[in-house]
Design a protein around this motif. Structure first.
Motif, PDB file in Angstrom:
ATOM      1  N   ARG A  71       0.855  -1.197   0.000  1.00 36.67           N
ATOM      2  CA  ARG A  71       0.000   0.000   0.000  1.00 36.67           C
ATOM      3  C   ARG A  71       0.878   1.228   0.000  1.00 36.67           C
ATOM      4  N   PHE A  72       0.442   2.243  -0.716  1.00 38.93           N
ATOM      5  CA  PHE A  72       1.037   3.575  -0.577  1.00 38.93           C
ATOM      6  C   PHE A  72      -0.078   4.457  -0.049  1.00 38.93           C
ATOM      7  N   GLY A  73      -0.041   4.812   1.241  1.00 35.36           N
ATOM      8  CA  GLY A  73      -1.151   5.529   1.853  1.00 35.36           C
ATOM      9  C   GLY A  73      -2.400   4.656   1.817  1.00 35.36           C
ATOM     10  N   ASP A  74      -3.490   5.211   1.283  1.00 33.09           N
ATOM     11  CA  ASP A  74      -4.746   4.443   1.198  1.00 33.09           C
ATOM     12  C   ASP A  74      -4.776   3.542  -0.016  1.00 33.09           C
ATOM     13  N   ARG A  75      -3.826   3.766  -0.910  1.00 33.94           N
ATOM     14  CA  ARG A  75      -3.894   3.099  -2.201  1.00 33.94           C
ATOM     15  C   ARG A  75      -3.256   1.718  -2.092  1.00 33.94           C
ATOM     16  N   VAL A  76      -4.044   0.686  -2.383  1.00 35.68           N
ATOM     17  CA  VAL A  76      -3.527  -0.688  -2.375  1.00 35.68           C
ATOM     18  C   VAL A  76      -3.020  -0.984  -3.773  1.00 35.68           C
ATOM     19  N   VAL A  77      -1.712  -1.054  -3.938  1.00 32.52           N
ATOM     20  CA  VAL A  77      -1.142  -1.264  -5.274  1.00 32.52           C
ATOM     21  C   VAL A  77      -1.069  -2.760  -5.580  1.00 32.52           C
ATOM     22  N   LEU A  78      -0.598  -3.533  -4.619  1.00 31.78           N
ATOM     23  CA  LEU A  78      -0.594  -4.988  -4.778  1.00 31.78           C
ATOM     24  C   LEU A  78      -1.487  -5.571  -3.688  1.00 31.78           C
TER      25      LEU A  78
ATOM     26  N   GLY B   2       0.556  -5.051 -17.716  1.00 27.39           N
ATOM     27  CA  GLY B   2      -0.449  -4.317 -16.951  1.00 27.39           C
ATOM     28  C   GLY B   2      -0.323  -2.853 -17.281  1.00 27.39           C
ATOM     29  N   GLU B   3      -1.421  -2.132 -17.038  1.00 26.76           N
ATOM     30  CA  GLU B   3      -1.435  -0.700 -17.358  1.00 26.76           C
ATOM     31  C   GLU B   3      -0.375   0.044 -16.573  1.00 26.76           C
ATOM     32  N   SER B   4      -0.010   1.211 -17.076  1.00 25.69           N
ATOM     33  CA  SER B   4       0.882   2.096 -16.329  1.00 25.69           C
ATOM     34  C   SER B   4       0.257   2.366 -14.961  1.00 25.69           C
ATOM     35  N   GLY B   5       1.061   2.205 -13.911  1.00 27.93           N
ATOM     36  CA  GLY B   5       0.539   2.417 -12.559  1.00 27.93           C
ATOM     37  C   GLY B   5      -0.078   1.187 -11.931  1.00 27.93           C
ATOM     38  N   SER B   6      -0.056   0.046 -12.625  1.00 32.84           N
ATOM     39  CA  SER B   6      -0.692  -1.164 -12.090  1.00 32.84           C
ATOM     40  C   SER B   6       0.176  -1.872 -11.053  1.00 32.84           C
ATOM     41  N   GLY B   7       1.437  -1.442 -10.905  1.00 28.76           N
ATOM     42  CA  GLY B   7       2.251  -2.011  -9.826  1.00 28.76           C
ATOM     43  C   GLY B   7       3.387  -2.916 -10.279  1.00 28.76           C
ATOM     44  N   LYS B   8       3.724  -2.870 -11.561  1.00 30.44           N
ATOM     45  CA  LYS B   8       4.755  -3.778 -12.094  1.00 30.44           C
ATOM     46  C   LYS B   8       6.130  -3.483 -11.479  1.00 30.44           C
ATOM     47  N   SER B   9       6.528  -2.214 -11.494  1.00 33.37           N
ATOM     48  CA  SER B   9       7.836  -1.861 -10.909  1.00 33.37           C
ATOM     49  C   SER B   9       7.835  -2.117  -9.409  1.00 33.37           C
ATOM     50  N   THR B  10       6.706  -1.816  -8.767  1.00 29.00           N
ATOM     51  CA  THR B  10       6.588  -2.068  -7.328  1.00 29.00           C
ATOM     52  C   THR B  10       6.800  -3.552  -7.029  1.00 29.00           C
ATOM     53  N   LEU B  11       6.183  -4.418  -7.831  1.00 32.93           N
ATOM     54  CA  LEU B  11       6.341  -5.863  -7.643  1.00 32.93           C
ATOM     55  C   LEU B  11       7.815  -6.256  -7.718  1.00 32.93           C
TER      56      LEU B  11
ATOM     57  N   PHE C 224      16.854  -2.113 -14.244  1.00 35.20           N
ATOM     58  CA  PHE C 224      15.937  -1.085 -13.772  1.00 35.20           C
ATOM     59  C   PHE C 224      15.304  -0.341 -14.940  1.00 35.20           C
ATOM     60  N   GLN C 225      14.093   0.146 -14.691  1.00 36.08           N
ATOM     61  CA  GLN C 225      13.391   0.921 -15.711  1.00 36.08           C
ATOM     62  C   GLN C 225      14.233   2.139 -16.098  1.00 36.08           C
ATOM     63  N   ALA C 226      14.980   2.707 -15.142  1.00 36.91           N
ATOM     64  CA  ALA C 226      15.820   3.876 -15.432  1.00 36.91           C
ATOM     65  C   ALA C 226      17.313   3.506 -15.439  1.00 36.91           C
TER      66      ALA C 226
ATOM     67  N   ASP D  90      12.801  -4.640 -15.808  1.00 32.35           N
ATOM     68  CA  ASP D  90      11.689  -3.691 -15.890  1.00 32.35           C
ATOM     69  C   ASP D  90      11.719  -2.996 -17.250  1.00 32.35           C
ATOM     70  N   GLU D  91      10.902  -3.435 -18.149  1.00 31.49           N
ATOM     71  CA  GLU D  91      10.872  -2.927 -19.525  1.00 31.49           C
ATOM     72  C   GLU D  91      12.278  -2.863 -20.132  1.00 31.49           C
ATOM     73  N   PRO D  92      12.962  -4.017 -20.190  1.00 25.70           N
ATOM     74  CA  PRO D  92      14.368  -4.011 -20.615  1.00 25.70           C
ATOM     75  C   PRO D  92      14.560  -3.701 -22.089  1.00 25.70           C
TER      76      PRO D  92
ATOM     77  N   THR E 131       6.903  -5.802 -19.467  1.00 21.55           N
ATOM     78  CA  THR E 131       6.919  -5.238 -20.818  1.00 21.55           C
ATOM     79  C   THR E 131       5.551  -4.673 -21.186  1.00 21.55           C
ATOM     80  N   HIS E 132       5.576  -3.648 -22.024  1.00 26.96           N
ATOM     81  CA  HIS E 132       4.336  -3.122 -22.601  1.00 26.96           C
ATOM     82  C   HIS E 132       4.148  -3.673 -24.009  1.00 26.96           C
ATOM     83  N   SER E 133       5.095  -4.490 -24.465  1.00 24.72           N
ATOM     84  CA  SER E 133       5.043  -4.987 -25.838  1.00 24.72           C
ATOM     85  C   SER E 133       4.418  -6.382 -25.876  1.00 24.72           C
TER      86      SER E 133
HETATM   87  N1  LIG Z   1       7.091   5.544  -3.341  1.00 23.99           N
HETATM   88  C1  LIG Z   1       5.826   5.699  -3.724  1.00 23.99           C
HETATM   89  N2  LIG Z   1       4.975   6.492  -3.021  1.00 23.99           N
HETATM   90  C2  LIG Z   1       3.677   6.620  -3.380  1.00 23.99           C
HETATM   91  N3  LIG Z   1       3.120   5.999  -4.431  1.00 23.99           N
HETATM   92  C3  LIG Z   1       3.910   5.215  -5.165  1.00 23.99           C
HETATM   93  C4  LIG Z   1       5.293   5.011  -4.850  1.00 23.99           C
HETATM   94  N4  LIG Z   1       5.813   4.151  -5.768  1.00 23.99           N
HETATM   95  C5  LIG Z   1       4.807   3.847  -6.594  1.00 23.99           C
HETATM   96  N5  LIG Z   1       3.662   4.460  -6.234  1.00 23.99           N
HETATM   97  C6  LIG Z   1       2.345   4.338  -6.900  1.00 23.99           C
HETATM   98  O1  LIG Z   1       2.064   2.966  -7.049  1.00 23.99           O
HETATM   99  C7  LIG Z   1       1.444   2.716  -8.285  1.00 23.99           C
HETATM  100  C8  LIG Z   1       2.223   1.641  -9.035  1.00 23.99           C
HETATM  101  O2  LIG Z   1       3.460   2.182  -9.461  1.00 23.99           O
HETATM  102  P1  LIG Z   1       4.476   1.339 -10.332  1.00 23.99           P
HETATM  103  O3  LIG Z   1       5.675   2.182 -10.541  1.00 23.99           O
HETATM  104  O4  LIG Z   1       4.665   0.025  -9.691  1.00 23.99           O
HETATM  105  O5  LIG Z   1       3.639   1.158 -11.682  1.00 23.99           O
HETATM  106  P2  LIG Z   1       4.050   0.447 -13.033  1.00 23.99           P
HETATM  107  O6  LIG Z   1       3.062  -0.638 -13.287  1.00 23.99           O
HETATM  108  O7  LIG Z   1       5.493   0.074 -12.978  1.00 23.99           O
HETATM  109  O8  LIG Z   1       3.815   1.612 -14.105  1.00 23.99           O
HETATM  110  P3  LIG Z   1       4.633   1.997 -15.454  1.00 23.99           P
HETATM  111  O9  LIG Z   1       4.147   1.039 -16.517  1.00 23.99           O
HETATM  112  O10 LIG Z   1       4.191   3.403 -15.722  1.00 23.99           O
HETATM  113  O11 LIG Z   1       6.094   1.883 -15.176  1.00 23.99           O
HETATM  114  C9  LIG Z   1       1.375   4.050  -9.016  1.00 23.99           C
HETATM  115  O12 LIG Z   1       0.083   4.581  -8.865  1.00 23.99           O
HETATM  116  C10 LIG Z   1       2.390   4.908  -8.309  1.00 23.99           C
HETATM  117  O13 LIG Z   1       2.010   6.243  -8.317  1.00 23.99           O
END
Ligand SMILES: Nc1ncnc2c1ncn2[C@@H]1O[C@H](COP(=O)(O)OP(=O)(O)OP(=O)(O)O)[C@@H](O)[C@H]1O
Ligand SMILES: [Mg+2]
Length: 221
Positions: A12-19, A36-45, A87-89, A164-166, A197-199
């Motif tokens: 969770r990030f605050g109230d937001r449940v990412v995974l 998964g869509e941008s913001g779906s939590g792939k990098s977080t995973l 890493f993505q970056a 991450d999107e290599p 990947t987005h591809s």
């Molecule tokens: N450190 C953080 N603090 C608050 N929110 C975060 C943090 N890291 C990620 N998030 C939020 O978690 C969600 C998932 O982010 P993540 O980077 O995992 O997405 P993603 O699937 O990798 O997206 P993309 O395809 O754009 O790379 C996003 O809504 C992002 O804003």
């Protein structure tokens, strides 16, 4: 022993449940695409699996070892030895040349000079950058830097590759070459890989596709 087993992973990030209770298993020799869509939590995973960020709940087993029980030093050692992260970056070192960037993880693991040099050159050639070994990273293009990041992640033959999107910055042909390299290297040592990947063509080339939707991992076509 599976290179990776993830059970009930919650972030969770605050109230937001990412995974929201993510389960994923990667078998030896298997490359799993994560879409998964941008913001779906792939990098977080990927960050949670690598122990770069703490999970709110759930367990991660790498080669059957529960990494949540590790202290910081043990986690660092595990990452260094068992994980290859693209890493993505990129996170490369801009003032070092290409070869030194790829060699760094091998140096940290104590590989001797000759083995290191041979492996570094083989990896640079495998990503099509054999002639750029002495170029400073900051002088390389985005796609070239991405290929160096892939070479660095695979050099020490890790048990688990997290990418991450290599191929996000590459043209279609280079992308497929880099993907084939990752598949071949992973299979050669019976390692596992999670490849974001987005591809869809890239995802379909992998052994299996997992899609993140509403914080859950589900099988996808
Ligand atoms: N450190 C953080 N603090 C608050 N929110 C975060 C943090 N890291 C990620 N998030 C939020 O978690 C969600 C998932 O982010 P993540 O980077 O995992 O997405 P993603 O699937 O990798 O997206 P993309 O395809 O754009 O790379 C996003 O809504 C992002 O804003
Ligand atoms: Mg991301």
């Amino acid at each position: 022993m599976s290179p990776l087993r993830v059970q009930g992973l919650v972030k969770r990030f605050g109230d937001r449940v990412v995974l929201d209770a993510v389960d994923i298993e990667v078998s030896g020799g298997e490359v799993v695409a994560v879409v998964g869509e941008s913001g779906s939590g792939k990098s977080t995973l990927l960050n949670l699996v690598a122990g770069l960020e703490p999970a709110d709940a759930g367990t991660v087993f790498i080669d059957g070892v529960e990494v949540g029980l590790f202290d910081d030093d043990q986690r660092t050692m595990l990452r260094r030895k068992s994980i290859g992260f693209v890493f993505q970056a990129f996170h490369l070192l801009p003032y070092l040349d290409a070869a030194a960037n790829v060699a760094l993880p091998l140096e940290l693991l104590g590989w001797d000079r000759a083995a290191r040099d041979a492996r570094v050159m083989a990896m640079l050639m495998a990503v099509g950058l054999g002639s750029r070994a002495r170029s400073r990273l900051q002088d390389l293009s985005g796609g070239e830097q991405q290929r160096i990041a892939v070479a660095r992640a695979l050099a020490h033959r890790p048990r688990l590759v997290l990418a991450d999107e290599p191929t996000g910055n590459l043209d279609a042909r280079s992308a497929m070459e880099v993907l084939e390299l990752m598949l071949a290297e992973t299979r050669a040592v019976g390692a596992g890989a999670l490849l974001v990947t987005h591809s869809m063509p890239a995802a379909r080339r992998c052994d299996r596709i997992v899609q993140l939707v509403d914080g859950r991992a589900q099988a996808a076509q």
